[in-house]
Every structure is written in structure tokens, then in C-alpha cells.
Motif scaffolding. Structure first.
Motif, PDB file in Angstrom:
ATOM      1  N   ALA A  43     -21.946  -4.599  44.241  1.00  0.00           N
ATOM      2  CA  ALA A  43     -22.492  -4.954  42.930  1.00  0.00           C
ATOM      3  C   ALA A  43     -21.358  -5.219  41.950  1.00  0.00           C
ATOM      4  O   ALA A  43     -20.363  -4.491  41.934  1.00  0.00           O
ATOM      5  N   PRO A  44     -21.482  -6.266  41.106  1.00  0.00           N
ATOM      6  CA  PRO A  44     -20.450  -6.519  40.091  1.00  0.00           C
ATOM      7  C   PRO A  44     -20.399  -5.361  39.092  1.00  0.00           C
ATOM      8  O   PRO A  44     -21.437  -4.838  38.677  1.00  0.00           O
ATOM      9  N   VAL A  45     -19.192  -4.956  38.735  1.00  0.00           N
ATOM     10  CA  VAL A  45     -19.032  -3.849  37.791  1.00  0.00           C
ATOM     11  C   VAL A  45     -17.949  -4.200  36.774  1.00  0.00           C
ATOM     12  O   VAL A  45     -17.134  -5.097  36.987  1.00  0.00           O
ATOM     13  N   ALA A  46     -17.960  -3.481  35.661  1.00  0.00           N
ATOM     14  CA  ALA A  46     -16.893  -3.559  34.670  1.00  0.00           C
ATOM     15  C   ALA A  46     -16.273  -2.176  34.548  1.00  0.00           C
ATOM     16  O   ALA A  46     -16.965  -1.161  34.672  1.00  0.00           O
ATOM     17  N   ILE A  47     -14.960  -2.139  34.333  1.00  0.00           N
ATOM     18  CA  ILE A  47     -14.264  -0.855  34.178  1.00  0.00           C
ATOM     19  C   ILE A  47     -13.506  -0.897  32.850  1.00  0.00           C
ATOM     20  O   ILE A  47     -12.287  -1.093  32.824  1.00  0.00           O
ATOM     21  N   PRO A  48     -14.205  -0.719  31.735  1.00  0.00           N
ATOM     22  CA  PRO A  48     -13.555  -0.846  30.432  1.00  0.00           C
ATOM     23  C   PRO A  48     -12.719   0.355  30.021  1.00  0.00           C
ATOM     24  O   PRO A  48     -11.864   0.250  29.142  1.00  0.00           O
ATOM     25  N   ASP A  49     -12.964   1.526  30.654  1.00  0.00           N
ATOM     26  CA  ASP A  49     -12.252   2.731  30.251  1.00  0.00           C
ATOM     27  C   ASP A  49     -12.255   3.729  31.410  1.00  0.00           C
ATOM     28  O   ASP A  49     -12.974   3.553  32.395  1.00  0.00           O
ATOM     29  N   PRO A  50     -11.459   4.817  31.307  1.00  0.00           N
ATOM     30  CA  PRO A  50     -11.399   5.799  32.394  1.00  0.00           C
ATOM     31  C   PRO A  50     -12.736   6.465  32.696  1.00  0.00           C
ATOM     32  O   PRO A  50     -13.009   6.812  33.843  1.00  0.00           O
ATOM     33  N   MET A 100     -11.687  -6.567  44.594  1.00  0.00           N
ATOM     34  CA  MET A 100     -11.148  -7.206  43.401  1.00  0.00           C
ATOM     35  C   MET A 100     -10.880  -8.658  43.752  1.00  0.00           C
ATOM     36  O   MET A 100     -10.302  -8.968  44.792  1.00  0.00           O
ATOM     37  N   ARG A 101     -11.282  -9.566  42.871  1.00  0.00           N
ATOM     38  CA  ARG A 101     -11.121 -10.990  43.120  1.00  0.00           C
ATOM     39  C   ARG A 101     -10.560 -11.678  41.876  1.00  0.00           C
ATOM     40  O   ARG A 101     -11.140 -11.597  40.794  1.00  0.00           O
ATOM     41  N   GLY A 102      -9.411 -12.325  42.038  1.00  0.00           N
ATOM     42  CA  GLY A 102      -8.848 -13.131  40.968  1.00  0.00           C
ATOM     43  C   GLY A 102      -8.411 -12.338  39.751  1.00  0.00           C
ATOM     44  O   GLY A 102      -8.478 -12.839  38.621  1.00  0.00           O
ATOM     45  N   ILE A 103      -7.922 -11.108  39.962  1.00  0.00           N
ATOM     46  CA  ILE A 103      -7.557 -10.240  38.838  1.00  0.00           C
ATOM     47  C   ILE A 103      -6.222 -10.697  38.237  1.00  0.00           C
ATOM     48  O   ILE A 103      -5.216 -10.815  38.932  1.00  0.00           O
ATOM     49  N   SER A 104      -6.237 -10.931  36.927  1.00  0.00           N
ATOM     50  CA  SER A 104      -5.025 -11.301  36.186  1.00  0.00           C
ATOM     51  C   SER A 104      -4.891 -10.415  34.961  1.00  0.00           C
ATOM     52  O   SER A 104      -5.896  -9.976  34.380  1.00  0.00           O
ATOM     53  N   LYS A 105      -3.653 -10.150  34.565  1.00  0.00           N
ATOM     54  CA  LYS A 105      -3.389  -9.314  33.393  1.00  0.00           C
ATOM     55  C   LYS A 105      -2.044  -9.683  32.800  1.00  0.00           C
ATOM     56  O   LYS A 105      -1.048  -9.812  33.521  1.00  0.00           O
ATOM     57  N   SER A 106      -2.011  -9.858  31.477  1.00  0.00           N
ATOM     58  CA  SER A 106      -0.750 -10.127  30.788  1.00  0.00           C
ATOM     59  C   SER A 106      -0.609  -9.174  29.618  1.00  0.00           C
ATOM     60  O   SER A 106      -1.602  -8.681  29.071  1.00  0.00           O
ATOM     61  N   PHE A 107       0.638  -8.934  29.258  1.00  0.00           N
ATOM     62  CA  PHE A 107       0.971  -8.139  28.076  1.00  0.00           C
ATOM     63  C   PHE A 107       1.834  -9.028  27.186  1.00  0.00           C
ATOM     64  O   PHE A 107       3.032  -9.187  27.451  1.00  0.00           O
ATOM     65  N   GLY A 108       1.205  -9.631  26.178  1.00  0.00           N
ATOM     66  CA  GLY A 108       1.928 -10.612  25.383  1.00  0.00           C
ATOM     67  C   GLY A 108       2.287 -11.808  26.245  1.00  0.00           C
ATOM     68  O   GLY A 108       1.431 -12.403  26.894  1.00  0.00           O
ATOM     69  N   LYS A 109       3.561 -12.133  26.291  1.00  0.00           N
ATOM     70  CA  LYS A 109       4.018 -13.273  27.093  1.00  0.00           C
ATOM     71  C   LYS A 109       4.390 -12.885  28.518  1.00  0.00           C
ATOM     72  O   LYS A 109       4.786 -13.745  29.310  1.00  0.00           O
ATOM     73  N   VAL A 110       4.271 -11.600  28.835  1.00  0.00           N
ATOM     74  CA  VAL A 110       4.615 -11.128  30.182  1.00  0.00           C
ATOM     75  C   VAL A 110       3.367 -11.152  31.060  1.00  0.00           C
ATOM     76  O   VAL A 110       2.379 -10.462  30.773  1.00  0.00           O
ATOM     77  N   GLN A 111       3.400 -11.936  32.126  1.00  0.00           N
ATOM     78  CA  GLN A 111       2.282 -12.015  33.068  1.00  0.00           C
ATOM     79  C   GLN A 111       2.498 -10.966  34.146  1.00  0.00           C
ATOM     80  O   GLN A 111       3.332 -11.120  35.036  1.00  0.00           O
ATOM     81  N   ALA A 112       1.741  -9.865  34.068  1.00  0.00           N
ATOM     82  CA  ALA A 112       1.932  -8.756  35.002  1.00  0.00           C
ATOM     83  C   ALA A 112       1.241  -8.993  36.333  1.00  0.00           C
ATOM     84  O   ALA A 112       1.774  -8.649  37.389  1.00  0.00           O
ATOM     85  N   LEU A 113       0.033  -9.563  36.300  1.00  0.00           N
ATOM     86  CA  LEU A 113      -0.729  -9.844  37.518  1.00  0.00           C
ATOM     87  C   LEU A 113      -1.310 -11.249  37.437  1.00  0.00           C
ATOM     88  O   LEU A 113      -1.778 -11.667  36.364  1.00  0.00           O
ATOM     89  N   THR A 114      -1.306 -11.952  38.563  1.00  0.00           N
ATOM     90  CA  THR A 114      -1.862 -13.298  38.612  1.00  0.00           C
ATOM     91  C   THR A 114      -2.734 -13.450  39.856  1.00  0.00           C
ATOM     92  O   THR A 114      -2.234 -13.407  40.988  1.00  0.00           O
ATOM     93  N   ASP A 115      -4.038 -13.578  39.649  1.00  0.00           N
ATOM     94  CA  ASP A 115      -4.971 -13.920  40.729  1.00  0.00           C
ATOM     95  C   ASP A 115      -4.887 -12.957  41.911  1.00  0.00           C
ATOM     96  O   ASP A 115      -4.790 -13.370  43.073  1.00  0.00           O
ATOM     97  N   ILE A 116      -4.950 -11.655  41.627  1.00  0.00           N
ATOM     98  CA  ILE A 116      -4.836 -10.638  42.674  1.00  0.00           C
ATOM     99  C   ILE A 116      -6.168 -10.430  43.373  1.00  0.00           C
ATOM    100  O   ILE A 116      -7.226 -10.376  42.743  1.00  0.00           O
ATOM    101  N   LYS A 140      -3.840   0.854  37.095  1.00  0.00           N
ATOM    102  CA  LYS A 140      -4.405   1.188  35.786  1.00  0.00           C
ATOM    103  C   LYS A 140      -5.639   0.373  35.465  1.00  0.00           C
ATOM    104  O   LYS A 140      -6.505   0.828  34.703  1.00  0.00           O
ATOM    105  N   ILE A 141      -5.776  -0.813  36.036  1.00  0.00           N
ATOM    106  CA  ILE A 141      -7.014  -1.577  35.870  1.00  0.00           C
ATOM    107  C   ILE A 141      -8.151  -0.878  36.605  1.00  0.00           C
ATOM    108  O   ILE A 141      -9.260  -0.719  36.077  1.00  0.00           O
ATOM    109  N   LEU A 142      -7.900  -0.412  37.821  1.00  0.00           N
ATOM    110  CA  LEU A 142      -8.917   0.324  38.564  1.00  0.00           C
ATOM    111  C   LEU A 142      -9.270   1.645  37.882  1.00  0.00           C
ATOM    112  O   LEU A 142     -10.418   2.091  37.924  1.00  0.00           O
ATOM    113  N   ALA A 143      -8.279   2.269  37.251  1.00  0.00           N
ATOM    114  CA  ALA A 143      -8.497   3.556  36.583  1.00  0.00           C
ATOM    115  C   ALA A 143      -9.113   3.393  35.203  1.00  0.00           C
ATOM    116  O   ALA A 143      -9.460   4.390  34.561  1.00  0.00           O
TER     117      ALA A 143
END
Length: 255
Positions: free
Chosen positions: A60-67, A1-17, A42-45
Motif C-alpha cells: 500500500a502507498p504510504v507517507a512518512i512525514p515524521d518519526p 522505495m521507488r524514485g526517491i530523491s532528496k536535496s538540501f539546498g543546492k546539494v543533491q543527496a539522493l537521486t532516483d533511489i 532518515k527518510i525511512l525513519a
């Protein structure tokens, strides 16, 4: 995982992981409440999509849009609630949604495969026909982990697997994690229990306030160093992106 970020509204849960997982390695992800551990899992899952960043799986680059996409890649996740059916027996829980059928359910074949899998894990289950409700906490965790291995995943994620377990049950689960490593799975262990982490982890990744704050070789780091990184007594910059490694990378505190 490179540069993973995630926010929920105004809450920044992950920054550049940044996170690496290798075959036959137990990676413990630790951090205080709100550090971002559950969000990362939950991003990995496939429960939450990342807002930014890249994920590579087997180079290989991948996307994980759902379980479903996560499982298709070979990522299995055992959440803390286990999601077992108490009224069904071990066999029914292991093959729930993946039943073996001929003209009807092949109960004998499922029972044989259940015993074979549990023996590989050196699991202490009295019978595969006992209802889940009759099992101890450690045995339930064992069934949940065994169920995740059907389909032979490459990565197994365990979210607080020893939470609320007694000493004997915890030892049983830790032994199971070691069996997963011996089978060649990459294991991601989320835990608050530092004794459990130091007992089975090869590497310890610290998250603090949604950011990387250390990547340690477990054999070379002390309890005080880990706690210092968790609490922010020591601050480490994130590891910089690097090419795919030919072997598991072993690093200490990031300079």
C-alpha cells in the motif's frame, strides 16, 4: 522505495533511489562517505521527507512525514548514537516513554518482559537492573536494538551498529542481527565494515554519489566487486521499477 530523491539546498543527496526490503532478510546498504546512506535511512525513519518518489509498505502507498508515522508503520530505527540514558537501568531504557502502568509503574511486569525479550535475542546482559553506564559497547547496542523491538516492528534499521566495537562485541551484535532475521524482521544494515556485511547480509545494495550502483546477492558477490561498485570502478544503472514481488528478489549487478 521507488524514485526517491532528496536535496538540501543546492546539494543533491539522493537521486532516483530504488530499494526493496523483505521479511526475514538482511539488506546491507554500503557506500563511501557522502553516498547518501544516512539520508536514505532518515527518510525511512521520518526525520527527512523525500522530495520525490513513492514508498509502499505491505503493498500500500504510504507517507512518512515524521518519526511517529514511521513507528506507526512498523519501522524501528537504531541510530549510531543509540540515545540511551546512562543513569537509568536496562528496564527503564527499554520502556522509556512506554512504561507499563496499573495504578503506578508496574516494575515487576516490565522486568519480566525485559528478560523475555532479551532471552529471545540470546542477549548477554548480566542484569536488567544494571545501569547502562556499566555496560560494554556491545551490550549497549543490544539494549538499543531490544528497545526498538518493543511494539513488534516489521522493519529494523541499524545505522553502523558495530562502529567502534571490539572483535568480541562485534560478534555479539552480528549474532543479534541474525536473531532479528530469524524472528522474521526485515533488517536494513548500514555499515562501512565489509567483513560484517558479508557475514550477515543476504543482499548488498551499493549507493554511489546518491544513486543506486548495484544490488547484489551476498552469497554470489566478492569483496572486490563490492569495492568496485562503491568506488565507481564499475557503474551500474539503477534497477527499473517492478511490481510487488511474491518472494525476495535476488539480483546481481544491474545491466
Amino acid at each position: 522505495m521507488r524514485g526517491i530523491s532528496k536535496s538540501f539546498g543546492k546539494v543533491q543527496a539522493l537521486t532516483d533511489i530504488h530499494l526493496d526490503i523483505f521479511p526475514g532478510e538482511v539488506v546491507a546498504i554500503v557506500g563511501d562517505n557522502g553516498a547518501g546512506k544516512s539520508t536514505l535511512v532518515k527518510i525511512l525513519a521520518g526525520v527527512h521527507p523525500a522530495d520525490a518518489g513513492e514508498i509502499e509498505f505491505e503493498r500500500a502507498p504510504v507517507a512518512i512525514p515524521d518519526p511517529t508515522a514511521s513507528r506507526a508503520l512498523g519501522i524501528a530505527t537504531v541510530f549510531q548514537d543509540l540515545a540511551l540514558c546512562d543513569n537509568l537501568d536496562v528496564v527503564a531504557n527499554l520502556f522509556l516513554g512506554r512504561e507499563i502502568t496499573r495504578t503506578a509503574l508496574d516494575e515487576e511486569e516490565m522486568e519480566r518482559e525485559a528478560w523475555a525479550l532479551l532471552r529471545q535475542l540470546s542477549a548477554r546482559i548480566p542484569s536488567v537492573r544494571v545501569p547502562i553506564a556499566a555496560l560494554s559497547g556491545g551490550q549497549r547496542q543490544t539494549v538499543a536494538i531490544a528497545r526498538s523491538l518493543i511494539g513488534d516492528p516489521r522493519v529494523v534499521i541499524l545505522d553502523e551498529p558495530t562502529a567502534a566495537l571490539g572483535v568480541a562485541q562485534t560478534a555479539e551484535v552480528l549474532n543479534l542481527i541474525e536473531r532479528l532475521r530469524e524472528r522474521g524482521h526485515g533488517v536494513v544494515l548500514i555499515s562501512h565494515n565489509m567483513a560484517d556485511v558479508q557475514a550477515v547480509a543476504d543482499r548488498i545494495v551499493v549507493l554511489r554519489l546518491g544513486r543506486n550502483n548495484g544490488d547484489f546477492l551476498a552469497a554470489d558477490v566478492g569483496y572486490e566487486d563490492i569495492i568496485a561498485a562503491i568506488t565507481g570502478a564499475t557503474e551500474h544503472a539503477r534497477p527499473m521499477p517492478e511490481p510487488v514481488y511474491p518472494a525476495p528478489r535476488r539480483i546481481g549487478p544491474v545491466a
